[in-house]
Scaffold this motif. Structure first.
Motif, PDB file in Angstrom:
ATOM      1  N   ILE A 155       0.843  -1.195   0.000  1.00  0.00           N
ATOM      2  CA  ILE A 155       0.000   0.000   0.000  1.00  0.00           C
ATOM      3  C   ILE A 155       0.879   1.245   0.000  1.00  0.00           C
ATOM      4  O   ILE A 155       0.685   2.179  -0.776  1.00  0.00           O
ATOM      5  CB  ILE A 155      -0.945   0.010   1.219  1.00  0.00           C
ATOM      6  CG1 ILE A 155      -1.998  -1.076   1.080  1.00  0.00           C
ATOM      7  CG2 ILE A 155      -1.612   1.378   1.378  1.00  0.00           C
ATOM      8  CD1 ILE A 155      -2.886  -1.250   2.292  1.00  0.00           C
ATOM      9  N   LEU A 156       1.886   1.191   0.853  1.00  0.00           N
ATOM     10  CA  LEU A 156       2.825   2.312   0.941  1.00  0.00           C
ATOM     11  C   LEU A 156       3.375   2.651  -0.443  1.00  0.00           C
ATOM     12  O   LEU A 156       3.405   3.811  -0.865  1.00  0.00           O
ATOM     13  CB  LEU A 156       3.970   1.889   1.872  1.00  0.00           C
ATOM     14  CG  LEU A 156       4.853   2.979   2.443  1.00  0.00           C
ATOM     15  CD1 LEU A 156       4.041   3.779   3.444  1.00  0.00           C
ATOM     16  CD2 LEU A 156       6.068   2.356   3.119  1.00  0.00           C
ATOM     17  N   GLY A 157       3.785   1.615  -1.151  1.00  0.00           N
ATOM     18  CA  GLY A 157       4.390   1.820  -2.457  1.00  0.00           C
ATOM     19  C   GLY A 157       3.424   2.339  -3.512  1.00  0.00           C
ATOM     20  O   GLY A 157       3.848   2.851  -4.540  1.00  0.00           O
ATOM     21  N   THR A 158       2.109   2.180  -3.267  1.00  0.00           N
ATOM     22  CA  THR A 158       1.180   2.736  -4.256  1.00  0.00           C
ATOM     23  C   THR A 158       0.899   4.214  -3.976  1.00  0.00           C
ATOM     24  O   THR A 158       0.457   4.925  -4.860  1.00  0.00           O
ATOM     25  CB  THR A 158      -0.163   1.978  -4.302  1.00  0.00           C
ATOM     26  OG1 THR A 158      -0.842   2.150  -3.067  1.00  0.00           O
ATOM     27  CG2 THR A 158       0.042   0.514  -4.586  1.00  0.00           C
ATOM     28  N   PHE A 159       1.128   4.639  -2.745  1.00  0.00           N
ATOM     29  CA  PHE A 159       0.874   6.049  -2.442  1.00  0.00           C
ATOM     30  C   PHE A 159       2.104   6.922  -2.634  1.00  0.00           C
ATOM     31  O   PHE A 159       1.990   8.107  -2.918  1.00  0.00           O
ATOM     32  CB  PHE A 159       0.309   6.202  -1.027  1.00  0.00           C
ATOM     33  CG  PHE A 159      -1.145   5.871  -0.953  1.00  0.00           C
ATOM     34  CD1 PHE A 159      -2.102   6.826  -1.290  1.00  0.00           C
ATOM     35  CD2 PHE A 159      -1.570   4.593  -0.612  1.00  0.00           C
ATOM     36  CE1 PHE A 159      -3.451   6.515  -1.255  1.00  0.00           C
ATOM     37  CE2 PHE A 159      -2.923   4.276  -0.584  1.00  0.00           C
ATOM     38  CZ  PHE A 159      -3.869   5.233  -0.907  1.00  0.00           C
ATOM     39  N   ILE A 160       3.276   6.314  -2.431  1.00  0.00           N
ATOM     40  CA  ILE A 160       4.509   7.063  -2.675  1.00  0.00           C
ATOM     41  C   ILE A 160       4.990   6.693  -4.074  1.00  0.00           C
ATOM     42  O   ILE A 160       5.292   5.530  -4.333  1.00  0.00           O
ATOM     43  CB  ILE A 160       5.581   6.705  -1.633  1.00  0.00           C
ATOM     44  CG1 ILE A 160       5.062   7.064  -0.230  1.00  0.00           C
ATOM     45  CG2 ILE A 160       6.882   7.433  -1.937  1.00  0.00           C
ATOM     46  CD1 ILE A 160       5.919   6.556   0.878  1.00  0.00           C
ATOM     47  N   PRO A 161       5.026   7.649  -4.982  1.00  0.00           N
ATOM     48  CA  PRO A 161       5.444   7.330  -6.356  1.00  0.00           C
ATOM     49  C   PRO A 161       6.815   6.671  -6.352  1.00  0.00           C
ATOM     50  O   PRO A 161       7.682   7.044  -5.563  1.00  0.00           O
ATOM     51  CB  PRO A 161       5.504   8.696  -7.041  1.00  0.00           C
ATOM     52  CG  PRO A 161       4.713   9.610  -6.180  1.00  0.00           C
ATOM     53  CD  PRO A 161       4.767   9.079  -4.789  1.00  0.00           C
ATOM     54  N   ILE A 194      12.679   3.414  -0.018  1.00  0.00           N
ATOM     55  CA  ILE A 194      11.241   3.483  -0.266  1.00  0.00           C
ATOM     56  C   ILE A 194      10.943   3.990  -1.676  1.00  0.00           C
ATOM     57  O   ILE A 194       9.873   3.754  -2.219  1.00  0.00           O
ATOM     58  CB  ILE A 194      10.558   4.336   0.825  1.00  0.00           C
ATOM     59  CG1 ILE A 194      10.505   3.503   2.100  1.00  0.00           C
ATOM     60  CG2 ILE A 194       9.150   4.779   0.433  1.00  0.00           C
ATOM     61  CD1 ILE A 194       9.935   4.202   3.282  1.00  0.00           C
ATOM     62  N   THR A 195      11.945   4.625  -2.278  1.00  0.00           N
ATOM     63  CA  THR A 195      11.713   5.145  -3.618  1.00  0.00           C
ATOM     64  C   THR A 195      11.814   4.055  -4.685  1.00  0.00           C
ATOM     65  O   THR A 195      11.446   4.266  -5.825  1.00  0.00           O
ATOM     66  CB  THR A 195      12.733   6.250  -3.938  1.00  0.00           C
ATOM     67  OG1 THR A 195      14.040   5.707  -3.761  1.00  0.00           O
ATOM     68  CG2 THR A 195      12.556   7.421  -2.996  1.00  0.00           C
ATOM     69  N   ASP A 196      12.343   2.898  -4.296  1.00  0.00           N
ATOM     70  CA  ASP A 196      12.335   1.747  -5.200  1.00  0.00           C
ATOM     71  C   ASP A 196      11.994   0.544  -4.340  1.00  0.00           C
ATOM     72  O   ASP A 196      12.727  -0.430  -4.250  1.00  0.00           O
ATOM     73  CB  ASP A 196      13.697   1.574  -5.869  1.00  0.00           C
ATOM     74  CG  ASP A 196      13.672   0.465  -6.903  1.00  0.00           C
ATOM     75  OD1 ASP A 196      12.562   0.040  -7.287  1.00  0.00           O
ATOM     76  OD2 ASP A 196      14.755   0.008  -7.294  1.00  0.00           O
ATOM     77  N   MET A 197      10.828   0.672  -3.694  1.00  0.00           N
ATOM     78  CA  MET A 197      10.475  -0.194  -2.594  1.00  0.00           C
ATOM     79  C   MET A 197      10.408  -1.672  -2.938  1.00  0.00           C
ATOM     80  O   MET A 197      10.880  -2.531  -2.204  1.00  0.00           O
ATOM     81  CB  MET A 197       9.118   0.273  -2.115  1.00  0.00           C
ATOM     82  CG  MET A 197       8.814  -0.076  -0.743  1.00  0.00           C
ATOM     83  SD  MET A 197       7.067   0.073  -0.551  1.00  0.00           S
ATOM     84  CE  MET A 197       6.618  -1.542  -1.067  1.00  0.00           C
ATOM     85  N   TYR A 198       9.805  -1.963  -4.108  1.00  0.00           N
ATOM     86  CA  TYR A 198       9.552  -3.372  -4.424  1.00  0.00           C
ATOM     87  C   TYR A 198      10.841  -4.123  -4.748  1.00  0.00           C
ATOM     88  O   TYR A 198      10.837  -5.334  -4.840  1.00  0.00           O
ATOM     89  CB  TYR A 198       8.544  -3.475  -5.566  1.00  0.00           C
ATOM     90  CG  TYR A 198       7.245  -2.792  -5.234  1.00  0.00           C
ATOM     91  CD1 TYR A 198       6.391  -3.341  -4.279  1.00  0.00           C
ATOM     92  CD2 TYR A 198       6.875  -1.600  -5.850  1.00  0.00           C
ATOM     93  CE1 TYR A 198       5.200  -2.716  -3.950  1.00  0.00           C
ATOM     94  CE2 TYR A 198       5.686  -0.973  -5.532  1.00  0.00           C
ATOM     95  CZ  TYR A 198       4.856  -1.523  -4.580  1.00  0.00           C
ATOM     96  OH  TYR A 198       3.680  -0.909  -4.257  1.00  0.00           O
ATOM     97  N   ASN A 199      11.941  -3.378  -4.921  1.00  0.00           N
ATOM     98  CA  ASN A 199      13.226  -4.036  -5.129  1.00  0.00           C
ATOM     99  C   ASN A 199      14.148  -3.833  -3.939  1.00  0.00           C
ATOM    100  O   ASN A 199      15.327  -4.144  -4.009  1.00  0.00           O
ATOM    101  CB  ASN A 199      13.916  -3.478  -6.381  1.00  0.00           C
ATOM    102  CG  ASN A 199      13.119  -3.792  -7.613  1.00  0.00           C
ATOM    103  OD1 ASN A 199      12.723  -4.934  -7.811  1.00  0.00           O
ATOM    104  ND2 ASN A 199      12.849  -2.790  -8.430  1.00  0.00           N
ATOM    105  N   SER A 200      13.624  -3.281  -2.852  1.00  0.00           N
ATOM    106  CA  SER A 200      14.495  -2.970  -1.718  1.00  0.00           C
ATOM    107  C   SER A 200      14.879  -4.243  -0.977  1.00  0.00           C
ATOM    108  O   SER A 200      14.210  -5.277  -1.083  1.00  0.00           O
ATOM    109  CB  SER A 200      13.779  -2.025  -0.764  1.00  0.00           C
ATOM    110  OG  SER A 200      12.712  -2.712  -0.142  1.00  0.00           O
TER     111      SER A 200
END
Ligand code: HEM
Lengths: 281, 448
Positions: free
Chosen positions: B30-36, B61-67
């Motif tokens: 969810i976080l990643g959908t609200f923060i571009p 957090i700016t490239d969250m899904y690969n963090s």
């Protein structure tokens, strides 16, 4: 008779049908039972004709495509799936009270589709990215899943309402609802059904994305939200299966899950940006 | 068993951990959908202020899904899934392969779904009759003589107990595909002008040219519109040239890419130029040549003694329609001046020859290039998942025992059954079967 007229009539039939089901429940007018079912079936037939006409009209305009290609059309299909699913449930469980908790969703969806100014009901040609059979498969599967979750939300609410039944009087309003165990079982079964379709929806969406852009998953907000929704229902299944959750908690999850569905479907288009430009038209 | 006492093992087998993973993955997503995601550092500073932007950077957090932490969470989830499945599989395996004829008869008498009868026929006759009835109802009974009588057993679809494990395995297969893709795959893009070819592409976020190992030629790009002015189709005619040989031709559109040697080329974008491809054909001898013409520049076809140029143009409108005014001379008579209407051809009569002119706006096609050897594992995982879900949700393992024995010189008959799911459906099926037994004259059953 054109499709928009038929779909307009459908909206009114579903309004009427919702009122009759509610009357059936609130005023315990058992005699209305047959009427409610007959009206709903007529509504479904008119809507089916409307959807079919719309399909035909798009071919007559020379831009033929299945009526599943924009927000308006998907809302209509959503409503259609809810009613079809509900009628099957009514037939299996021989219980009409559920109608008071399910058919209003179908009406709301139709009313929103026709009255909202955000998206038009015009038949528009498809831009290149949307010209794919996977798109049709994707919308079809997703919305059957969403319809199931809408009905599960309805039965979840029904469960919470029934919880207030103290059992002191056999003719009280709440006593007419099915026993808690039965409502719980129905909710669970519908969630299972919806979960399979949602999984199919996410998968067909991934296949479509891969054939159009070469990436099956890109964490765009809409994809991510559908995954979140999927997680919510997966946790409901596991909590029930292995930790014996049921009743009240599953009822709440069915409501929470449906809120996630609405956000995926609607909220994402307007609050977040992403690939699914499709929804904006 | 040793592993039963192992705290770590217990931790990883718990479904509580699975619920925790579902929950945290959902919240994080969810976080990643609200923060571009993946914007430039400045964009975050502007939007959230320097302090918050710094925290975002530290936590990826700016490239969250690969963090690292999101990947760790997914790994935890996978380990949970693997350990939990390993922990439970032996039990399920036993359930599926167990010898049900060894079931103690007093357990049958306690099953929720059961029925007792007695019969005036001898045990042997009843056994044969029951076997017949079971077979005609689609069961495949096996038989064993046990103390005091005979036990019959039949079951349907015991393997459905593996359904859940197929679903769990499918998730791991999908993850494996994703990992293969990120290790051995490559994503990029390339702009290719019409009539030219490319031996390389650019990987995303990198200025380096990556060689394809073959040449990809673009013969034509076309763009068509609906009456409303929205684009209808982007089409590129591609030719693969490998080892100097033309090996593959395909006209690609959005949603229908070209595959060659593990690479897939997608129609992604285009660029229009203020240049035109003009084809001139000599009607007398059939010779023809294609020129790249820019407005205001004179071109020559030496062998044919031809000079020409675009001296005026009406640029493309929203439907891509344009007009070119051509000046043309072939050393014989006065030069011709005429309009070329978009892509329609025009024949120009000259004193002792005729020439056919055709034009088309010059484009470059934007191709997305993807090499992802993990796609097939992912798709196989998806199919497994759907099959597994259907099996896990809608099929059940049904078991049926019939114990026929002699008691006080009377034949007794006990039917019992169980199903791991859909108890209501099983009870209905059981009732129908009982009716069949009762109707069977040769069994002569009476209720007890
Ligand atoms: C997104 C991931 C997952 C999906 C889609 C999934 C799906 C399922 C499904 C469909 C069922 C059957 C439920 C039913 O029949 O009502 C199930 C059962 C189960 N799942 Fe998962 N699962 C996932 C992850 C996990 C994880 C991480 C664990 C780790 C412990 C786990 C443990 C279990 C267990 C123990 C059962 C019960 C199996 C049994 O005893 O029959 N699942 N899962």
């Amino acid at each position: 008779m054109d499709s928009s007229k038929l779909l307009g009539i459908t909206t009114f039939i579903y309004l009427f049908s919702s009122v009759v089901y509610l009357a059936l429940f609130i005023f315990r007018m058992k005699k209305l039972g047959l009427l409610a079912t007959v009206i709903t079936i007529i509504g479904l037939l008119v809507q089916t004709a409307g959807i079919g006409m719309r399909w035909l009209e798009s071919y007559q305009m020379g831009i033929g495509h299945a009526p599943l290609s924009n927000m308006y059309e998907s809302l209509v299909f959503f409503s259609w799936s809810i009613v079809l699913l509900y009628l099957v449930i009514e037939f299996i469980y021989k219980n009409k009270i559920i109608g008071a908790f399910a058919v209003p969703f179908a009406f709301a969806s139709m009313a929103y589709a026709s009255l909202s100014t955000e998206f038009s009901s015009r038949i528009n040609p498809l831009v290149p990215a949307l010209q794919s059979n996977w798109l049709i498969a994707h919308v079809f599967t997703c919305f059957i899943g969403y319809a199931a979750f809408a009905v599960a939300c309805g039965t979840g609410i029904m469960y919470l309402v029934k919880l207030r039944d103290k059992g002191d009087s056999p003719d009280s309003l709440l006593a007419t609802l099915p026993p808690l165990k039965v409502i719980d079982d129905i909710t669970h079964k519908i969630i299972l059904f919806g979960f399979i379709w949602l999984s199919g929806g996410i998968i067909s969406g991934a296949v479509w994305a891969n054939s159009a852009w070469g990436t099956y998953w890109s964490w765009d907000p809409k994809e991510t939200w559908s995954l979140i929704t999927w997680f919510i229902y997966a946790s409901a299944l596991h909590a029930r299966f292995t930790r014996g959750w049921g009743g009240k908690r599953i009822a709440w999850i069915s409501i929470l899950g449906f809120m996630a569905v609405i956000f995926t479907y609607y909220g994402v288009n307007f609050l977040l940006s992403g690939l699914h430009s499709y929804g904006a038209s | 068993m040793k592993k039963k006492n192992n705290k770590l093992w217990d931790f990883f087998t718990s479904v509580k951990l699975a619920l925790f993973c579902f929950f945290t993955l959902a919240i994080a997503s969810i976080l990643g959908t609200f923060i571009p995601q993946n914007e430039s550092p400045d964009a975050y500073i502007q939007r959230y202020g320097a302090k918050t932007a710094e925290i975002f950077r530290l936590l990826d957090i700016t490239d969250m899904y690969n963090s690292w932490w999101f990947i760790s969470l997914l790994s935890l989830f996978s380990i949970n899934l693997i350990v939990c499945s390993i922990d439970r599989l032996p039990t399920v395996w036993k359930l599926v392969t167990m010898d049900n004829l060894a079931t103690k008869v007093d357990r049958l008498a306690k099953m929720a779904t059961r029925m007792r009868f007695s019969s005036s026929k001898p045990v042997q006759d009843v056994v044969t009759g029951v076997e017949q009835t079971l077979k005609s109802s689609g069961w495949k009974p096996s038989r064993r003589d046990v103390e005091g009588g005979t036990l019959l057993f039949a079951q349907k679809t015991p393997w459905v107990r593996f359904g859940v494990y197929i679903v769990h395995l499918s998730i791991l297969v999908i993850f494996a595909g994703a990992i293969i893709g990120s290790l051995f795959g490559s994503k990029g893009s390339i702009m290719v002008r019409e009539k030219t070819y490319t031996p390389y592409y650019f990987e995303w976020g990198s200025p380096e040219k990556v060689p394809l190992g073959f040449d990809l030629r673009v013969d034509n790009f076309s763009l068509t519109y609906y009456d409303t002015g929205t684009p209808k189709e982007f089409r590129s005619d591609l030719v693969v040239i490998d080892d100097g040989q033309e090996v593959l031709r395909k006209s690609i559109v959005v949603n229908d890419p070209l595959d060659y040697k593990g690479y897939t080329f997608y129609q992604a974008s285009y660029q229009a130029y203020d240049e035109y491809l003009v084809t001139i054909q000599n009607q007398n001898n059939g010779a023809s040549k294609i020129f790249l013409a820019q407005p205001g520049k004179e071109l020559k076809w030496h062998e044919a003694g031809i000079n020409f140029g675009i001296i005026n143009l009406l640029p493309p409108d929203p439907w891509g329609r344009y007009r070119l005014k051509i000046w043309f001379a072939d050393n014989k008579g006065d030069p011709s001046v005429f309009w070329l209407d978009g892509e329609t051809s025009v024949t120009v009569e000259r004193p002792d020859n005729a020439y056919v002119f055709k034009s088309k706006q010059m484009f470059a096609t934007g191709l997305q290039v993807a090499k992802d050897p993990g796609v097939w594992p992912v798709y196989i995982g998806c199919i497994l998942m759907l099959l597994g879900l259907v099996v896990a949700f809608f099929l059940s393992h049904k078991r049926l025992w019939v114990y026929i024995y002699n008691e006080e010189s009377k034949t007794k008959f006990l039917v019992a059954g169980s199903s791991n799911k859909n108890k209501v459906g099983f009870q209905n099926m059981f009732d129908t079967l009982i009716e069949k037994f009762e109707e069977d004259e040769t069994l002569q059953l009476s209720k007890e």
